[in-house]
Design an enzyme around this catalytic site. Structure first.
Site, PDB file in Angstrom:
ATOM      1  CG  PHE A 213      -2.979  14.788  14.199  1.00 47.81           C
ATOM      2  CD1 PHE A 213      -1.918  15.310  13.478  1.00 47.81           C
ATOM      3  CD2 PHE A 213      -2.769  14.444  15.526  1.00 47.81           C
ATOM      4  CE1 PHE A 213      -0.671  15.465  14.057  1.00 47.81           C
ATOM      5  CE2 PHE A 213      -1.530  14.595  16.107  1.00 47.81           C
ATOM      6  CZ  PHE A 213      -0.470  15.106  15.380  1.00 47.81           C
ATOM      7  CG  ASP A 215      -9.785  13.185  14.650  1.00 45.02           C
ATOM      8  OD1 ASP A 215     -10.337  14.260  14.971  1.00 45.02           O
ATOM      9  OD2 ASP A 215      -9.259  12.425  15.490  1.00 45.02           O
ATOM     10  CG  ASP A 283      -4.576  16.102  17.726  1.00 46.07           C
ATOM     11  OD1 ASP A 283      -5.361  16.508  16.851  1.00 46.07           O
ATOM     12  OD2 ASP A 283      -4.453  14.899  18.021  1.00 46.07           O
TER      13      ASP A 283
END
Length: 306
Positions: A213, A215, A283
């Site tokens: 993810f 970010d 992750d």
């Protein structure tokens, strides 16, 4: 998910400011091959969980609002997760679809027990309204029905989320090519898988299709581990805490190269161990590593996508 993998790989081969260092990937893979750290999904104990549909509703609301904390240096994801948890524990109807459509900024602040306006507060409220309206219109008001309609496919769930909720459409254009990232849509599937431990609402036959993810934290951790290399200009911008514009080449490269690098890391660890390694697990480990490093400097971008 193939669009995410192929488009982020394209960025990595055309990147001007961020480089994927394969020797760095090799070193990390070699270190992790024998003792891949397992991190429990709710390792901090901050999430609501009742093993039923209300947890699904909570997680969709959580991931609708899970973005852009950095402008308020005291605010973090923990405040969001625990604040929403406390709200639901005191009022089980708080996240009903009709109520999601009516919340105001001050009411959202009260949920999170936050004393001042939230970063991008108007957008957060707009997205809550959007999710409440579409849940009511297409899924009988229930996030659980949305999940049930995906036939145990995380990839299908991400597609459904992106098609029904415009606020989750995390894609951009880079050097004339459309790049797909879908951070919050993917993290909803991953949160379900983690919360329900791969059972019930978290039972996805293709959880391996989910990428990391992209970010703020993960690129910074990868850079510290020697997996990503920054140009002097990007390194200087991050060091000075200067904002990087959403959709700029620098921002897209930071995110896309992170996805591509961890995909390569995952494949290499799997090859070395002969065991399947999930991007979701990598992750979670990278994020947990990052939040334990208060000195870690990340890029700053105003965005609803992460």
């Amino acid at each position: 998910m193939e669009e995410v993998r192929s488009s982020t790989a394209w960025v990595s081969t055309h990147s001007s400011h961020v480089t994927v260092d394969f020797s760095g990937i090799e070193k990390v893979a070699e270190t992790m091959k024998n003792t891949l750290p397992k991190v429990e999904w709710d390792f901090e104990g901050i999430h609501y969980f009742d093993n039923g549909p209300l947890t699904v509703q909570y997680l969709l609301v959580l991931d609708t609002l899970n973005f852009c904390f950095w402008p308020d240096e005291d605010l973090s994801y923990d405040h969001l997760a625990s604040g929403l948890k406390a709200t639901l524990e005191s009022d089980k109807t708080a996240f009903d679809a009709d109520r999601l459509q009516k919340y105001t900024g001050p009411q959202l602040r009260k949920m999170l027990n936050w004393p001042r306006p939230l970063p991008l507060e108007d957008e957060r409220v707009r997205l809550l309204h959007e999710v409440g309206l579409e849940l009511e219109r297409s899924f009988g008001g229930k996030a659980s029905k949305l999940v049930e309609s995906c036939d145990k496919s995380a990839a299908k769930l991400v597609t459904l989320i992106a098609s029904h909720f415009p606020g989750f459409r995390d894609h951009t254009v880079y050097k004339g090519h459309q790049i797909f990232l879908y951070k919050r849509a993917q993290i909803f599937a991953a949160d379900l898988w983690g919360a329900f431990k791969g059972q019930g609402y978290g039972d996805f036959e293709d959880i391996s299709s989910i990428t990391i993810f992209a970010d703020y934290i993960v690129p910074a951790v990868l850079q510290q581990l020697g997996v990503l290399r920054y140009s002097s200009s990007v390194a200087s911008i991050i060091k000075k805490n200067t904002e990087i514009t959403s959709g700029s080449d620098e921002e897209v490269e930071l995110r896309a190269c992170s996805v591509y690098a961890v995909e390569q890391m995952k494949d290499l660890i799997s090859k070395k161990t002969g065991k399947q390694v999930l991007s979701v697990e990598l992750d979670l480990w990278l994020w947990a590593f990052g939040i334990k490093c208060p000195s870690l400097q990340h890029h700053r971008t105003l965005s609803i996508y992460y």
